[in-house]
Motif scaffolding. Structure first.
Motif, short mmCIF file in Angstrom:
data_model
loop_
_atom_site.label_atom_id
_atom_site.label_comp_id
_atom_site.label_asym_id
_atom_site.label_seq_id
_atom_site.Cartn_x
_atom_site.Cartn_y
_atom_site.Cartn_z
N ASN B 87 0.83 -1.21 0.00
CA ASN B 87 0.00 0.00 0.00
C ASN B 87 0.86 1.26 0.00
O ASN B 87 0.44 2.31 0.43
CB ASN B 87 -0.98 -0.01 1.16
N ALA B 89 2.89 2.89 1.72
CA ALA B 89 3.40 3.44 2.97
C ALA B 89 4.09 4.78 2.77
O ALA B 89 5.15 5.05 3.35
CB ALA B 89 4.35 2.44 3.66
N LEU B 90 3.51 5.64 1.95
CA LEU B 90 4.04 7.00 1.81
C LEU B 90 3.65 7.77 3.07
O LEU B 90 2.55 7.61 3.57
CB LEU B 90 3.43 7.69 0.59
N TYR B 91 4.58 8.61 3.56
CA TYR B 91 4.26 9.37 4.76
C TYR B 91 3.22 10.43 4.40
O TYR B 91 3.48 11.32 3.59
CB TYR B 91 5.53 10.02 5.32
N PRO B 92 2.02 10.35 4.98
CA PRO B 92 0.92 11.19 4.51
C PRO B 92 1.11 12.68 4.79
O PRO B 92 0.52 13.51 4.13
CB PRO B 92 -0.29 10.65 5.29
N HIS B 93 1.95 13.01 5.78
CA HIS B 93 2.11 14.41 6.17
C HIS B 93 3.23 15.09 5.40
O HIS B 93 3.45 16.28 5.56
CB HIS B 93 2.37 14.50 7.66
N PHE B 102 13.42 11.72 2.14
CA PHE B 102 13.54 11.17 3.49
C PHE B 102 14.74 10.22 3.67
O PHE B 102 15.52 10.41 4.61
CB PHE B 102 12.23 10.48 3.87
N LYS B 136 -2.09 12.12 -0.62
CA LYS B 136 -3.53 11.92 -0.83
C LYS B 136 -4.05 12.71 -2.03
O LYS B 136 -5.17 12.49 -2.47
CB LYS B 136 -4.31 12.28 0.44
N ARG B 150 11.13 6.74 -3.95
CA ARG B 150 11.68 6.78 -2.60
C ARG B 150 12.57 5.56 -2.35
O ARG B 150 13.60 5.66 -1.67
CB ARG B 150 10.55 6.81 -1.57
#
Lengths: 316, 354
Positions: B87, B89-93, B102, B136, B150
Motif C-alpha cells: 500500500n 506506505a508514503l508518509y501522509p504528512h 527522506f 492523498k 523513494r
C-alpha cells in the motif's frame, strides 16, 4: 422530502435527551450567570424562580467586573492559575507522550503497565490528595525521608507561608496535577499510536531513519491531531484548577494554603467558589459571576488561538 | 547484486504454540541485474520471502547472501535495499519531495544535493511535476511511482516490490508493469517483486520463482516455466484458462484416458496418472481422440473458448481455445485433437513424468 422530514424527527428524538441536559445544565446557567454578572448587588428573593432577571439588584453595569479586576485576591488567583497552566500543561503533555510511546514499544506486561498508569483516572481526587499530603508531610513523609537519605534537610512542602513555601507547594501541586491527568492523556495517545500503520515504521527503518528522526518526523506528525486535542483540553482543564489545591493542602474547601497564608495558591475557580453564598457568609453572587465570565473569556481566547495554530500545524 | 538464499526457513509461532511454516528450506540464487518475479497463490510464503530478504523478518533457519557477504544478521537499514510496500506506505504528512528525500536526509546528505537527486529520481519515474503535492492528492499510480522513487533514491543494491500492481485498476496495471520493467532496465538494479498474478509475473520477469505452501516449486524463464512445468502445481497454476486435467492409466507402458491410447513407452508398474493438456493445444478434428459434450461457448473476440465435459471425467471441466473462425464448426458433441507437445503427464503425487 417526506423521507428527509421523517429522518429529521428521528434525529431530533435521538438528540433530545442530550440537548435537554445541555440546555438545562450548560446553556441556561451560562446565560443566567452572564446576566447576573451585570447586575450589581444581586440577591436571590424567596419564591422568585430561577431566572436572574426576576430577582433583586441595585443597578446594571460593569461595576462588578471593575471590582473583580481591582480585587488583589483575584489578581493573586489569576497569577496562580497562569503559573499552574504554564508549568503543568507542557510537562503533562510531553510526559504523557513519552510514557505512551514507551508503553507502545514494550511487548511484555504492557497491559499491567497500562493499568498502573490508568489507576489515577478511576480513583477519587480527594483520596489521591490525601495520599500526596501524607507523602509530602514535613516530619515523616516519604519524600522527606528520601531527601534526608540523600543528605538534604527536611523541606516544609505544604506548611511554609514564605516565598520558599510558595514554590515548594507549587512543586507538590504540579506533581499532583500532572500525575492525575496523565491517565487520560496516555489513553488518547496510546489509541492514537496504535492506529498508526506499522508499515510507516518499517518503511522508515529500511530508509535508515534513526530513532529520534522516526519520533520527530513520523510519530509526532501522525499523532498531531491527538496532541492538539490533548493540549487544548489540558489548557482548559488547567485554567479550571481548583480541587488539586484543595486536595494537596487538605484543610477544607476554602483554604488554599498553609496556616499563615490561606490564599497562597487560590485559583480563579477557588476565588469564585469563595464568593458563593453559604451558611457562613451571604457571599457576592454578582462578583462571583463576573469572575466566572472573565475566566470563560480567558479560556475562549486561549482555545481560539490554539485552534488557529493547530489548523496550521496539524497535519492531515 | 546477486542474492543467494540458502535453505531459508521461516516459522511463525502463535500464542498457543502452533507453528505455521511460512517458508521451508528455500534454496535459490537470484542473478544480478535481473527482474525476478516471486509467484504463488495467496499465503504461499512469497511475501515472507521478500521480508526476509529485506530484513524485516528474521529467518528461523538458513542464510541470506548479497554477493559474497552474509547479511542474515544485518539489520534492514544496513542492507542497502529499497522496499516498495503493497500500500506504498508514503508518509501522509510529507510532500512528494519530502517523501523522496527522506532516505537521503537519514544519510545526512547536504540539502541542495538531496533536492537535486530527489528531482532526478522523480523525473525518472515521471512525477517530476508533482513534487509539492501530498500523497492523498495523487492517484494510485502516481503514489506507486513516488514509492518507487523513494525506494530507488538511495541507490539500493536490491529493489524489492511487494505486490506492486495489486492496488491499481486494470488499465493502469498494464501501463505500470511496463514502467517497472523500463525503470529496472534503466537502473540495472536487481529487482525482486512479489505477485499472485501469473500474467503480471509472466509478462515482465526475466525469471520466475514459483512457491507453493512455503515450498519452492520451480525457477526459470517465464516461457520455460509455462512450456516445461516441473510438476502438476506449476502446470495448473500457470496459464489462463487453466490447463485441462484428465485422469488416465498406464498399463504395460501404455498411457490411456477413457480407454483411448494417447502415448506409450512408459516405465514402471501399472498405475493411475494425471494428464494435462493446455487449452490452446486443442483443435477441432473429426478423427480426434477426445470427444467432448459442449456446454457453452465464450467469445473473447479474437478467439472463442469452448467449455464442455468429457465422459467419465466428471471432476473437471474442459476448456479449449480455438480461433473464432471455427465457431460454426462447434457442435453439441465435438471431437478434438491436440498437439502432443502441449501434453504433460504427471504422477498422482504431482511429479512430472513427461
Amino acid at each position: 422530502m417526506l423521507e428527509d422530514k421523517k429522518d429529521g424527527w428521528k434525529a431530533a428524538i435521538a438528540l433530545a435527551p442530550a440537548m435537554i441536559f445541555l440546555v438545562v445544565f450548560m446553556f441556561f446557567p451560562l446565560v443566567n450567570t452572564t446576566i447576573m454578572s451585570f447586575m450589581e448587588g444581586f440577591q436571590f428573593r424567596a419564591n422568585a424562580g430561577i431566572f436572574a432577571i426576576s430577582h433583586r439588584y441595585q443597578g446594571i453595569g460593569f461595576q462588578e467586573y471593575i471590582n473583580v479586576l481591582r480585587d488583589p485576591i483575584f489578581l493573586t488567583a489569576l497569577k496562580n492559575t497562569m503559573v499552574m497552566v504554564v508549568i503543568s500543561v507542557p510537562i503533562s503533555v510531553i510526559l504523557g507522550l513519552l510514557v505512551s510511546v514507551c508503553l507502545n514499544n514494550i511487548k511484555r506486561l504492557q497491559n499491567i503497565f497500562q493499568t498502573i498508569f490508568f489507576l489515577p483516572y478511576v480513583t477519587n481526587t480527594i483520596a489521591l490528595g490525601m495520599v500526596f499530603k501524607v507523602m509530602f508531610s514535613t516530619n515523616n513523609g516519604l519524600i522527606n525521608l528520601i531527601v534526608e537519605t540523600f543528605g538534604g534537610d527536611k523541606i516544609a512542602w505544604l506548611t511554609d507561608a514564605t516565598t520558599k513555601g510558595y514554590w515548594s507547594a507549587l512543586f507538590v501541586i504540579t506533581c499532583y496535577t500532572v500525575w492525575s491527568g496523565l491517565a487520560f492523556k496516555i489513553l488518547v495517545f496510546l489509541s492514537g499510536l496504535q492506529s498508526i500503520d506499522k508499515q510507516y515504521y518499517e518503511a522508515a527503518r529500511i530508509d535508515g531513519a534513526s530513532r529520534a528522526r522516526v519520533f520527530w518526523k513520523i510519530t509526532v506528525p501522525l499523532l498531531s491531531p491527538m496532541i492538539a486535542y490533548i493540549t487544548i483540553t489540558s489548557f482548559i482543564g488547567a485554567f479550571k484548577a481548583y480541587e488539586s489545591v484543595i486536595a494537596v493542602f487538605g484543610r477544607g474547601s476554602y483554604i488554599f494554603g498553609p496556616a499563615g497564608d490561606t490564599n497562597m495558591w487560590i485559583t480563579v475557580v477557588g476565588y469564585v467558589y469563595k464568593l458563593l453564598p453559604s451558611l457562613m457568609t451571604p457571599g457576592n453572587l454578582s462578583k462571583a459571576s463576573a469572575g466566572s465570565v472573565i475566566l470563560l473569556l480567558i479560556i475562549l481566547a486561549f482555545t481560539g488561538i490554539q485552534l488557529y495554530v493547530s489548523k496550521k500545524r496539524v497535519h492531515y | 547484486m546477486e542474492v543467494v538464499l540458502k535453505s531459508l526457513s521461516k516459522h511463525f509461532t502463535d500464542r498457543k504454540g502452533n507453528v505455521a511454516k511460512a517458508l521451508n528450506d528455500l534454496d535459490v540464487t537470484i542473478p544480478s541485474g535481473k527482474l525476478i518475479g516471486l509467484l504463488g497463490p495467496s499465503g504461499c510464503g512469497k511475501s515472507t520471502t521478500l521480508y526476509l530478504i529485506a530484513g524485516l523478518h528474521k529467518p528461523t533457519q538458513g542464510q541470506i547472501f548479497f554477493g559474497d557477504s552474509d547479511v542474515t544478521n544485518v539489520p534492514p537499514e544496513k542492507r542497502g535495499i529499497g522496499l516498495v510496500f503493497q500500500n506504498y506506505a508514503l508518509y501522509p504528512h510529507l510532500t512528494v519531495r519530502q517523501n523522496i528525500m527522506f532516505p537521503l536526509e537519514n544519510m545526512k546528505m547536504p540539502k541542495d544535493e538531496a533536492i537535486k537527486i530527489a528531482q532526478e529520481m522523480a523525473d525518472l519515474v515521471d512525477i517530476g511535476k508533482l513534487m509539492d503535492r501530498k500523497p492523498k492528492e495523487l492517484s494510485g499510480g502516481q503514489q506507486q511511482r513516488v514509492a518507487i522513487a523513494r525506494a530507488l533514491v538511495k541507490k539500493p543494491r536490491v529493489l524489492l516490490l511487494d505486490e506492486p500492481l495489486s492496488n491499481l485498476d486494470a488499465r493502469l496495471r498494464l501501463q505500470t508493469r511496463e514502467e517497472i520493467k523500463k525503470i529496472q532496465r534503466e537502473t540495472g538494479i536487481t529487482t525482486i517483486f512479489v505477485t499472485h498474478d501469473q500474467e503480471e509475473a509472466m509478462s515482465i520477469s526475466d525469471e520466475i520463482i514459483l512457491i507453493n505452501a512455503g515450498v519452492f516449486q520451480q525457477m526459470d524463464h517465464p516461457q520455460k516455466v509455462y512450456d516445461e512445468p516441473a510438476n502438476l502445481f506449476v502446470a495448473k497454476f500457470l496459464g489462463n484458462p487453466a490447463i485441462n486435467i484428465f485422469h488416465g492409466q498406464i498399463k504395460t507402458g501404455v498411457l490411456s484416458v477413457n480407454g483411448v491410447e494417447l502415448d506409450k513407452g512408459f516405465k514402471g508398474e501399472d498405475r493411475n496418472v494425471v494428464v494435462g493438456v493446455r487449452p490452446e493445444a486443442f483443435y477441432l478434428d473429426n478423427k480426434g481422440k477426445i470427444e467432448i459434450n459442449v456446454e457453452f461457448v465464450e467469445h473473447i473476440g479474437r478467439d472463442i473458448t469452448v467449455v464442455g465435459n468429457v465422459e467419465n471425467q466428471n471432476d473437471s471441466k474442459v476448456r479449449i481455445i480455438i480461433p473464432s473462425d471455427h465457431y460454426n464448426d462447434v457442435f453439441d458433441k465435438s471431437r478434438l485433437g491436440f498437439t502432443p507437445k502441449r501434453m504433460y503427464i504427471f504422477e498422482e503425487t504431482g511429479e512430472r513424468i513427461k
